[in-house]
Scaffold this active site. Sequence first.
Site, PDB file in Angstrom:
ATOM      1  N   GLU A 178       2.252  57.820  20.366  1.00  0.00           N
ATOM      2  CA  GLU A 178       2.018  56.774  19.362  1.00  0.00           C
ATOM      3  C   GLU A 178       1.715  55.405  19.977  1.00  0.00           C
ATOM      4  O   GLU A 178       2.215  54.389  19.516  1.00  0.00           O
ATOM      5  CB  GLU A 178       3.234  56.673  18.425  1.00  0.00           C
ATOM      6  CG  GLU A 178       3.398  57.926  17.607  1.00  0.00           C
ATOM      7  CD  GLU A 178       4.664  57.938  16.751  1.00  0.00           C
ATOM      8  OE1 GLU A 178       4.540  58.326  15.578  1.00  0.00           O
ATOM      9  OE2 GLU A 178       5.746  57.604  17.231  1.00  0.00           O
TER      10      GLU A 178
HETATM   11  C1  ACM Z   1       7.278  61.419  18.456  1.00  0.00           C
HETATM   12  O1  ACM Z   1       7.841  62.014  17.509  1.00  0.00           O
HETATM   13  N1  ACM Z   1       6.668  60.267  18.249  1.00  0.00           N
HETATM   14  C2  ACM Z   1       7.268  61.994  19.791  1.00  0.00           C
END
Ligand code: ACM
Length: 533
Positions: free
Chosen positions: A339
């Site tokens: 992310e």
């Molecule tokens: C995640 O759940 N962002 C690894």
Amino acid sequence: MRRHHSTTPRTPRVLGCLLLLAAAGGLSLGPAPTAQAAAPTPLHRVVPAPASVTPGGTPYRITRTTRVRADGPAEVRRIGTYLAGLLRPATGYPLPVTDRGTGGIRLRLASGDFGAEGYRLTSGAGGVTLTARTPAGLFHGVQTLRQLLPASVERKTVQPGPWQIAGGTVQDRPRYAYRGAMLDVSRHFFTVAQVKRYIDQVALYKVNELHLHLSDDQGWRIAVDSWPRLASYGGSTQVGGGRGGFYTKADYREIVRYAASRYLEVVPEIDMPGHTNAALASYARLNCDGVAPPLYTGTQVGFSSLCVPKEVTYDFVDDVIRELAALTPGRYLHIGGDEAHSTSHTDYVRFMDRVQPVVARYGKTVIGWHQLTGAHPARGALAQYWGLDGTAAAEKEQVAQAARNGTGLILSPADRIYLDMKYTSATRPGTKWAGLVEVRRSYDWNPGAYLPGVPGGAVRGVEAPLWTETLATSAGLEYMAFPRLAGAAELGWSPAATHDWNAYKVRLAAQGPRWDALGIRYYRSPQVPWPAR
Ligand code: ACM
């Protein structure tokens, strides 16, 4: 239970309930064991399912005169002492640990086809013997032995018994070498004692990797001497604005030591270049604009990034990885990489190209979330897949391509074994961005065939992450982890040939009374035939 008097005209209501419960096998009336309670647990009724079971012969009965015989190196004796410590409170027996005599419960190392973590358990009238090539194998065998005893063995006060182990042989070894549980100690901080409690709970299911998510936007949880404000300031809060906290180096070493005593390797994660607000808030110079943002106590993701063009970023990364590697006897260092929505793709690749060699320089192997496969995974790196069944084929193919090029995979599909997903829409804690995940769904998939185009050998194992945006207590962790953690552990340990929901749910149901005895408040899924309480 609610009943109308009219349906049981001649039975007092309370007694009627007791009789019903007793008929269901869920209650023994008074201290004298019922015939049903006295039957030993069948050898196959453990989680994870053993590789092979050959029942037969007379059960072994632990009595007041039983000894734990640990003949071999000091570590074998330590495991014997651990086993005796597990059994003494509920049995009330002395269970001396000795290297003398015959019979009793024997732990021994021997050469043989056990692998690095396998064991053999043989049980008969004269005793129970655990044999393994390694202490780890003996430790896992102890967990099987424990589950073969009545659930009341987990209680801390003397229970009636009898303490029998069915006759026969269990021959067992894991399907995968990496069987992980991840705990997010950043979104909410959990104390050393709370982490130890979770370690003990996952060790019962032969989990051997404890991944600690040590940093995120909401909190930095590990002391770094060369950058002290990371912990003292960056660790000072958590989701919702509470006090947060961090592990001193002594705390962290204690977690590592305790985990090792339960045969878990600690995998520390510093999530980079995104998920870094706590670090950016602690040091203005880490920000591209030189201005420190405020601490963050919300639950959004994707808004923070280390400053990839600035050299100080790599001084920071080097210091953090050096100090963390020095605290870490384990092989791995997880660098996150998920992310990174506020980092350009070019910067992401550049960052990962510079940071992965730092991990290698300090003697560790890189693990990254599977977005790392969009950069250049270092030789030997592992990628942790956290997509969904419905993740775009192109993203899955990128992971599969990396696997074909030699990157090992850890499977943590979010709509299967993210333990923070709600079970149903009625589950109060948890999140549901990956969907609702009931117990059957979390168990009913095959890690060996999950991602198309991945060579079998590329899958190194399975890990169940527990994110804590909505979880602040051990009771909260346990309600979300149990029963699903047991299923994830079984997917990691048991041969694919044993995979069968209908058989699993019966073995799983037998864990319920054990969790009750251990004080684990679990989700009593209607999919599982739990014995009545
Ligand atoms: C995640 O759940 N962002 C690894």
